[in-house]
Design a protein around this motif. Structure first.
Motif, PDB file in Angstrom:
ATOM      1  N   ASP A  66     -13.169  10.982  -2.429  1.00 16.67           N
ATOM      2  CA  ASP A  66     -13.529  12.478  -3.594  1.00 16.67           C
ATOM      3  C   ASP A  66     -13.286  11.232  -4.701  1.00 16.67           C
ATOM      4  O   ASP A  66     -13.216  12.396  -5.961  1.00 16.67           O
ATOM      5  N   TRP A  67     -11.929   9.849  -4.779  1.00 19.03           N
ATOM      6  CA  TRP A  67     -11.190   9.950  -6.181  1.00 19.03           C
ATOM      7  C   TRP A  67     -12.602   9.240  -7.119  1.00 19.03           C
ATOM      8  O   TRP A  67     -12.152   7.965  -7.431  1.00 19.03           O
ATOM      9  N   LEU A  68     -13.287   7.901  -6.556  1.00 20.92           N
ATOM     10  CA  LEU A  68     -14.167   7.458  -7.204  1.00 20.92           C
ATOM     11  C   LEU A  68     -14.731   7.917  -8.069  1.00 20.92           C
ATOM     12  O   LEU A  68     -14.655   7.101  -8.890  1.00 20.92           O
ATOM     13  N   THR A 122       1.180  -0.708  -0.311  1.00 18.64           N
ATOM     14  CA  THR A 122       0.067  -0.312  -0.050  1.00 18.64           C
ATOM     15  C   THR A 122       0.831   0.879  -0.032  1.00 18.64           C
ATOM     16  O   THR A 122       2.066   1.121   0.340  1.00 18.64           O
ATOM     17  N   ARG A 123       0.445   2.670  -0.194  1.00 23.03           N
ATOM     18  CA  ARG A 123       0.705   3.757  -0.434  1.00 23.03           C
ATOM     19  C   ARG A 123       0.571   4.879  -0.331  1.00 23.03           C
ATOM     20  O   ARG A 123      -0.686   4.639   0.505  1.00 23.03           O
ATOM     21  N   PHE A 124       1.314   5.904   0.925  1.00 20.27           N
ATOM     22  CA  PHE A 124      -0.008   7.130   1.031  1.00 20.27           C
ATOM     23  C   PHE A 124       1.056   7.951   0.103  1.00 20.27           C
ATOM     24  O   PHE A 124       2.322   8.421   0.075  1.00 20.27           O
ATOM     25  N   GLY A 125       0.201   8.171  -1.024  1.00 25.68           N
ATOM     26  CA  GLY A 125       0.469   9.295  -2.179  1.00 25.68           C
ATOM     27  C   GLY A 125      -0.235  10.814  -2.283  1.00 25.68           C
ATOM     28  O   GLY A 125      -0.811  11.087  -2.695  1.00 25.68           O
ATOM     29  N   PRO A 126       0.689  11.739  -1.083  1.00 25.12           N
ATOM     30  CA  PRO A 126       0.239  13.230  -1.174  1.00 25.12           C
ATOM     31  C   PRO A 126       1.095  13.780  -2.105  1.00 25.12           C
ATOM     32  O   PRO A 126       2.537  13.289  -2.518  1.00 25.12           O
ATOM     33  N   SER A 127       0.169  14.639  -2.254  1.00 20.65           N
ATOM     34  CA  SER A 127       0.424  16.438  -3.437  1.00 20.65           C
ATOM     35  C   SER A 127       0.636  16.993  -2.851  1.00 20.65           C
ATOM     36  O   SER A 127      -0.131  17.425  -1.299  1.00 20.65           O
ATOM     37  N   PRO A 128       2.033  17.517  -2.766  1.00 17.62           N
ATOM     38  CA  PRO A 128       2.570  18.467  -1.462  1.00 17.62           C
ATOM     39  C   PRO A 128       1.971  19.962  -2.162  1.00 17.62           C
ATOM     40  O   PRO A 128       2.078  21.043  -2.357  1.00 17.62           O
ATOM     41  N   ALA A 156       0.591   9.288 -14.232  1.00 16.13           N
ATOM     42  CA  ALA A 156       1.513   8.618 -13.046  1.00 16.13           C
ATOM     43  C   ALA A 156       1.000   7.506 -11.971  1.00 16.13           C
ATOM     44  O   ALA A 156       1.988   6.921 -11.821  1.00 16.13           O
ATOM     45  N   HIS A 157       0.347   8.159 -11.371  1.00 17.62           N
ATOM     46  CA  HIS A 157      -0.098   7.320 -10.110  1.00 17.62           C
ATOM     47  C   HIS A 157      -0.454   5.681 -10.577  1.00 17.62           C
ATOM     48  O   HIS A 157       0.214   4.598 -10.543  1.00 17.62           O
ATOM     49  N   ALA A 158      -0.835   5.587 -12.377  1.00 10.61           N
ATOM     50  CA  ALA A 158      -1.381   3.940 -13.100  1.00 10.61           C
ATOM     51  C   ALA A 158      -0.070   3.331 -13.485  1.00 10.61           C
ATOM     52  O   ALA A 158       0.392   2.132 -13.292  1.00 10.61           O
ATOM     53  N   THR A 186      -0.406  13.567 -16.561  1.00  7.88           N
ATOM     54  CA  THR A 186      -1.582  14.228 -14.965  1.00  7.88           C
ATOM     55  C   THR A 186      -1.123  13.405 -14.567  1.00  7.88           C
ATOM     56  O   THR A 186      -0.675  11.781 -14.526  1.00  7.88           O
ATOM     57  N   TYR A 187      -2.018  13.226 -13.260  1.00  8.82           N
ATOM     58  CA  TYR A 187      -1.780  12.320 -11.951  1.00  8.82           C
ATOM     59  C   TYR A 187      -2.004  11.188 -12.393  1.00  8.82           C
ATOM     60  O   TYR A 187      -1.721   9.575 -12.142  1.00  8.82           O
ATOM     61  N   HIS A 188      -3.386  10.924 -12.619  1.00  3.42           N
ATOM     62  CA  HIS A 188      -4.144   9.426 -13.393  1.00  3.42           C
ATOM     63  C   HIS A 188      -2.992   8.566 -14.051  1.00  3.42           C
ATOM     64  O   HIS A 188      -3.670   7.391 -13.271  1.00  3.42           O
ATOM     65  N   HIS A 193      -3.176  -2.237  -3.316  1.00  9.39           N
ATOM     66  CA  HIS A 193      -4.325  -2.020  -2.723  1.00  9.39           C
ATOM     67  C   HIS A 193      -4.237  -0.581  -2.469  1.00  9.39           C
ATOM     68  O   HIS A 193      -3.353   0.364  -1.742  1.00  9.39           O
ATOM     69  N   VAL A 194      -5.101  -0.232  -2.630  1.00  9.05           N
ATOM     70  CA  VAL A 194      -5.054   2.044  -3.208  1.00  9.05           C
ATOM     71  C   VAL A 194      -6.400   2.082  -2.230  1.00  9.05           C
ATOM     72  O   VAL A 194      -7.566   1.794  -1.854  1.00  9.05           O
ATOM     73  N   ILE A 195      -6.266   2.925  -0.638  1.00  6.95           N
ATOM     74  CA  ILE A 195      -7.575   3.492   0.122  1.00  6.95           C
ATOM     75  C   ILE A 195      -6.721   4.827  -0.196  1.00  6.95           C
ATOM     76  O   ILE A 195      -5.717   5.452   0.491  1.00  6.95           O
ATOM     77  N   ARG A 196      -8.072   5.417  -0.217  1.00  4.53           N
ATOM     78  CA  ARG A 196      -7.719   7.369  -0.349  1.00  4.53           C
ATOM     79  C   ARG A 196      -9.539   7.762  -0.231  1.00  4.53           C
ATOM     80  O   ARG A 196     -10.878   6.277   0.557  1.00  4.53           O
ATOM     81  N   GLY A 197      -9.283   8.662  -0.336  1.00  3.19           N
ATOM     82  CA  GLY A 197     -10.696   9.655   0.230  1.00  3.19           C
ATOM     83  C   GLY A 197     -11.981   9.193  -1.190  1.00  3.19           C
ATOM     84  O   GLY A 197     -11.596   9.203  -2.382  1.00  3.19           O
ATOM     85  N   ILE A 255       5.779  10.842  -3.167  1.00  5.12           N
ATOM     86  CA  ILE A 255       4.975  11.998  -3.580  1.00  5.12           C
ATOM     87  C   ILE A 255       4.232  12.585  -5.105  1.00  5.12           C
ATOM     88  O   ILE A 255       5.263  11.960  -5.350  1.00  5.12           O
ATOM     89  N   GLU A 256       3.466  13.086  -4.889  1.00 10.07           N
ATOM     90  CA  GLU A 256       2.723  12.875  -6.088  1.00 10.07           C
ATOM     91  C   GLU A 256       2.477  14.711  -6.557  1.00 10.07           C
ATOM     92  O   GLU A 256       1.410  15.260  -6.239  1.00 10.07           O
ATOM     93  N   ASP A 257       3.870  14.727  -6.637  1.00  8.73           N
ATOM     94  CA  ASP A 257       3.893  16.185  -7.043  1.00  8.73           C
ATOM     95  C   ASP A 257       3.965  16.534  -8.834  1.00  8.73           C
ATOM     96  O   ASP A 257       4.580  17.572  -8.887  1.00  8.73           O
TER      97      ASP A 257
END
Ligand code: GLU
Length: 552
Positions: free
Chosen positions: A255-257, A37-43, A237-239, A233-235, A249-253, A73-75
């Motif tokens: 708002d990404w649904l 799993t990861r934590f991928g914050p945008s700064p 890059a994350h893939a 774009t983030y979309h 496994h990706v756990i996130r808010g 870091i998703e910058d």
């Protein structure tokens, strides 16, 4: 110019193929069922309490399964980047004791074999996959500028159609190689768009780890995958990242649904295995009598930093969040009061589907229990560390006499039912400040205000005078209390509250009032720790001094 030539024309420096990149990021050697799993914050801001909540779930899922939890870091959104943001994330994670196995660290050195862990440092990796998509006719350059895009939207609006760049509206999807060539020749900036194979008439289905079965229309938008500055774009890059870094496994808010149709489509087109997704409803808070979401802008308590500043131990915040993650945590905790929280197994099926309520009173209660379990030395260390950052006066007082301060924290601690009074380190001054002469002297002037109004101050002074005369520091608790009782009787106080209540007019008060006067004389307060214990810790000189001060 065919597709391969076009791809080469757009990315002349990219020589590697997707398979070369894929083989340089070999699958992780983990046991069956281990989650990555990861934590991928945008700064672009700061870590919120909801962010900690989601991150704790990710960390638990990985570590309880023998997997890996990493920080990325998703910058990609360089325009929205806020300075100091990455530092805030790292600092908030370390405050809560959530330690990623891989990724950027506070020292500036990255750990882990799957990096770089900052998206802007991975541009050439993304380019390999984008070049390949172009060569396979699955992506294309788009030269439309903001005006042209607006014109398209205006026409769609007039025709009451979905806005966006799709199907026949995706005009540059259909450029001939010659047209592309001449656009390129003008040096016009361009983006790369995905040639979406999706149709809104078809639906995608997937099972969300938290929300269950989800059905949505396919994505038909030719989304931008590479911006004109060469950053994806983030979309996109994350893939690529989740594939190369082996995220399972990706756990996130939640708002990404809404982005799920795009994300699943990208994984499929790229030929990557889809991770499992779990979308969390946002944490809620009470506002008067109604529940609402935290506001990142308006609520100071939305920031993880707030809890640190207030002086909540990171373990308390984590302990409380665990109760919100799985409702059976509290029951488990009751049966395992001493066990580390990490021995509890987080169950995705027992997660809160609607937003969990973050109740600050509950946090306070839990934190009191957490702190009550600490030793006096630990309380000292934590309070001093917190004070070093947030309260230099408190820090100086504590460091001036560590032995005394620790003895103060020891009162009522090493017993079967320890005191549950401190919820956060900022409480310490208020709860224990009177032990320290500087603070006591400051409040001493106000000391007499704490006396019961009906008590003449001359009588109070008399009690204290008598007490000082008979006081022997060698007395054990019983003989000490015997003397307090004797003083009461001698001055006409009732022997207990019951006797006093029967004939209140006969007495100036009862024995409890006598003890109260002594308490006020010694501390300036009516509510304190046990009087006898307190005096033992204060020591004879300090006690006699304060008694003398009271008598005046
Ligand atoms: N960088 C995204 C954010 O900060 C994370 C989205 C994700 O976890 O997939 O919201």
């Amino acid at each position: 110019m065919n597709q391969t030539e076009l791809a080469h024309r757009l990315f002349p420096a990219i020589e590697r193929l997707p398979e070369d990149v894929l083989s340089s990021y070999p699958a992780r050697k983990l046991k069956e069922g281990a989650m990555v799993t990861r934590f991928g914050p945008s700064p672009t801001g700061f870590l919120t309490i909801g962010g900690i909540y989601a991150t704790l779930i990710s960390e638990r899922l990985a570590h309880q399964s023998g997997g890996v939890f990493y920080l990325r870091i998703e910058d990609t959104d360089t325009k929205r980047e806020v300075e100091g943001s990455i530092g805030d994330f790292l600092q908030a994670l370390s405050y809560c004791g959530i330690d990623p196995d891989e990724g950027p660290t506070a020292s500036g050195v990255e750990t882990g074999e799957y990096g770089p862990y900052k998206q802007t440092e991975r541009a050439s990796l993304y380019h390999v996959f984008i070049k390949d998509l172009i060569a396979r006719g699955l992506a294309y350059p788009c030269f439309c500028d903001a005006d042209e895009l607006q014109q398209i939207r205006d026409k769609q609006q007039a025709a009451k159609l979905n806005p966006g760049y799709y199907g026949e509206w995706a005009i540059h999807r259909h450029l001939t190689p010659e047209q592309v060539e001449s656009e390129l020749a003008t040096g016009k900036p361009f983006v790369i768009r995905l040639k979406s194979p999706g149709s809104p008439d078809r639906r995608i289905k997937y099972t969300d780890l938290i929300k269950g079965e989800i059905e949505m229309p396919e994505n038909d938008q030719d989304i931008v995958i590479l911006k004109s500055d060469g950053i994806p774009t983030y979309h996109f890059a994350h893939a690529v990242d989740d594939c190369l870094m082996g995220t399972t496994h990706v756990i996130r808010g939640d708002d990404w649904l809404a982005s799920i149709p795009v994300h699943l489509q990208l994984f499929d087109i790229l030929g990557f295995r889809r991770p499992e997704y779990g979308h969390l409803a946002p944490l809620m808070k009470m506002d008067g009598t109604s529940k609402r979401k935290f506001s990142k802008r308006k609520d100071p308590d939305a920031a993880a930093r707030y809890y640190q500043q207030e002086g909540y131990p990171g373990t308390s915040v984590k302990e409380y969040l665990m109760t919100l993650i799985n409702s059976n945590y509290e029951e488990w905790r009751m049966s395992q009061p001493e066990a580390p929280y990490s021995e509890f197994r987080v169950d995705m099926n027992k997660m809160n589907v609607s937003g969990a309520l973050f109740d600050s009173n509950k946090l306070i209660d839990i934190s009191k229990v957490v702190i009550a379990r600490l030793s006096a030395d630990e309380v000292f260390e934590h309070t001093a560390a917190w004070a070093a950052a947030y309260d230099s006066e408190l820090e100086a007082t504590l460091l001036a006499d560590r032995k005394y301060a620790t003895a103060v924290f020891q009162i009522g601690r090493a017993v079967e039912k320890p005191r549950k009074d401190i919820a956060k380190w900022s409480n310490v001054k208020d709860l224990y400040g009177y032990f320290f002469d500087d603070w006591f002297n400051k409040s001493a002037a106000a000391g007499c205000d704490a006396l019961p109004a009906a008590m003449p101050s001359e009588l109070a002074k008399q009690i204290v005078r008598e007490f000082a005369l008979t006081l022997d520091f060698q007395d054990d608790r019983d003989s000490w209390f015997g003397k307090v009782k004797a003083i009461g009787e001698q001055l006409g106080f009732a022997k207990d509250a019951k006797t006093f209540k029967k004939n209140p007019e006969q007495y100036p008060g009862h024995i409890g009032d006598v003890a109260m006067i002594l308490r006020v004389a010694l501390t300036g307060r009516t509510m304190t720790l046990d009087l006898y214990d307190m005096m033992q810790v204060m020591g004879e000189a300090r006690v006699r001094n304060r008694l003398k001060q009271f008598i005046g």
